[in-house]
Write an enzyme that holds these catalytic residues in place. Sequence first.
Site, PDB file in Angstrom:
ATOM      1  N   THR A  57      25.997  96.687  68.804  1.00 15.18           N
ATOM      2  CA  THR A  57      26.823  95.686  68.123  1.00 15.18           C
ATOM      3  C   THR A  57      26.260  95.302  66.756  1.00 15.18           C
ATOM      4  OG1 THR A  57      25.609  93.858  69.165  1.00 15.18           O
ATOM      5  CG2 THR A  57      27.512  94.721  70.358  1.00 15.18           C
ATOM      6  N   TYR A  81      22.470  89.086  64.911  1.00 18.66           N
ATOM      7  CA  TYR A  81      23.792  89.684  64.730  1.00 18.66           C
ATOM      8  C   TYR A  81      24.840  88.572  64.718  1.00 18.66           C
ATOM      9  CZ  TYR A  81      21.714  94.228  65.987  1.00 18.66           C
ATOM     10  OH  TYR A  81      20.948  95.362  66.049  1.00 18.66           O
ATOM     11  N   SER A 141      10.675  98.539  69.248  1.00 16.84           N
ATOM     12  CA  SER A 141      11.586  99.293  68.394  1.00 16.84           C
ATOM     13  C   SER A 141      10.950  99.508  67.035  1.00 16.84           C
ATOM     14  CB  SER A 141      12.919  98.554  68.224  1.00 16.84           C
ATOM     15  OG  SER A 141      13.822  99.321  67.449  1.00 16.84           O
ATOM     16  N   ARG A 142      11.010 100.741  66.563  1.00 19.37           N
ATOM     17  CA  ARG A 142      10.450 101.115  65.269  1.00 19.37           C
ATOM     18  C   ARG A 142       8.937 100.960  65.227  1.00 19.37           C
ATOM     19  NH1 ARG A 142      14.643  99.644  60.386  1.00 19.37           N
ATOM     20  NH2 ARG A 142      16.486 100.543  61.335  1.00 19.37           N
ATOM     21  N   TRP A 177      19.439 105.006  68.828  1.00 21.11           N
ATOM     22  CA  TRP A 177      20.576 104.402  68.146  1.00 21.11           C
ATOM     23  C   TRP A 177      20.962 105.239  66.923  1.00 21.11           C
ATOM     24  CZ3 TRP A 177      19.327 102.474  63.164  1.00 21.11           C
ATOM     25  CH2 TRP A 177      17.950 102.319  62.909  1.00 21.11           C
ATOM     26  N   LYS A 192      33.631 110.701  57.804  1.00 23.27           N
ATOM     27  CA  LYS A 192      34.426 109.739  57.039  1.00 23.27           C
ATOM     28  C   LYS A 192      34.043 109.693  55.561  1.00 23.27           C
ATOM     29  CE  LYS A 192      33.059 106.112  59.389  1.00 23.27           C
ATOM     30  NZ  LYS A 192      32.906 104.705  59.822  1.00 23.27           N
ATOM     31  N   GLN A 208      38.305 104.696  68.628  1.00 23.01           N
ATOM     32  CA  GLN A 208      37.021 105.259  68.201  1.00 23.01           C
ATOM     33  C   GLN A 208      36.013 105.224  69.344  1.00 23.01           C
ATOM     34  OE1 GLN A 208      34.989 102.815  65.338  1.00 23.01           O
ATOM     35  NE2 GLN A 208      33.636 104.463  64.642  1.00 23.01           N
ATOM     36  N   GLU A 253      36.910 107.856  71.940  1.00 21.00           N
ATOM     37  CA  GLU A 253      36.547 109.191  71.449  1.00 21.00           C
ATOM     38  C   GLU A 253      35.053 109.439  71.659  1.00 21.00           C
ATOM     39  OE1 GLU A 253      36.072 111.688  67.252  1.00 21.00           O
ATOM     40  OE2 GLU A 253      37.160 109.778  67.266  1.00 21.00           O
TER      41      GLU A 253
END
Length: 334
Positions: free
Chosen positions: A40, A74, A160-161, A215, A226, A301, A304
Amino acid sequence: MYFVTVFMVNKSIPTAYYFFFVNRNLGKSGLRVSCLGLGTWVTFGGQVTDEVAEELMTIAYENGINLFDTAEVYNSGNLIFVFICLFSRRSSLVITTKIFWDKDKHKYYFILLELCWLCFLQKAILKFVVETLHIFVLVETVRAMTYVINQGMSMYWGTSRWTSMEIMEAYSVARQFNMIPPICEQAEYHMFQREKVEVHLPELFHKIGIGAMTWCPLACGIISGKYNNGIPPYSRASLKGYQWLKDKILNEEGHRQQVKLKELQAVAERIDCTLPQLAIAWCLRNERVNSVLLGASRTDQLMENIRAIQVLPKMTLSIVSEMDCILGNKPYNK
């Protein structure tokens, strides 16, 4: 650094899944997560309304996804309340939330929490951890995460990272002082960024059981196609604060990537799938990847991308080898 939340609520399971989802253990822990998760990061933080966000999360859940990724930064933290309202009566869930974004080191800490503690943790734990970890000190980091778990507010924590050395040091500190080590690293992984997930994380898995939650499988939309003809309006690269992505697309390396994507499009057409589905299935074909986080701003999307599960059986050795030849960036693994 990064915090992951896990919500385990013993309610009814959805009546049916449209797709057969493969659940995988997160590292060598006992936690089972769906091989696809819903992220998200950008879309839920401003590109879509709360109503669309709820619709996307409902569709994901009803199609077998049990892993949802968010963060207190977020959408200024408002998204967390959407999760609570939507999932308070749902079955077993894994919901990831992040705190303490280090802008200088670009890292998160992450923990796995229980649903009933989420609101509390977004404020109380944020205050506790940020005060404790204002300076990046591994011992204090591991101690803080152990405290959160021992208080019953969390089940696991991860990173993370982080570099492989930092993760290994955190594990060593935990073992030395009888504390709880991380179980997972969340890392960027796609066809144009491979080394960490394909070389370094497998070594950590074999040594200390660290799992991989990845991710950006479409490289912030670059692999979706796109941007083949420039930067379309309302795309991520057109948003304020994403000049770095626009520059990445329009520079010389970006043009070389577009050439490779045209060749990969031919591969996708040959096995009857879209380029995004091919890219996601390519990530999933790596057995050391426990879950791939998807991003979506529209329901079609998302569907898909979920259908990439059906492409996974088509990722034969010959197809993967052909893609490696096109990409020309397979890392050397000792």
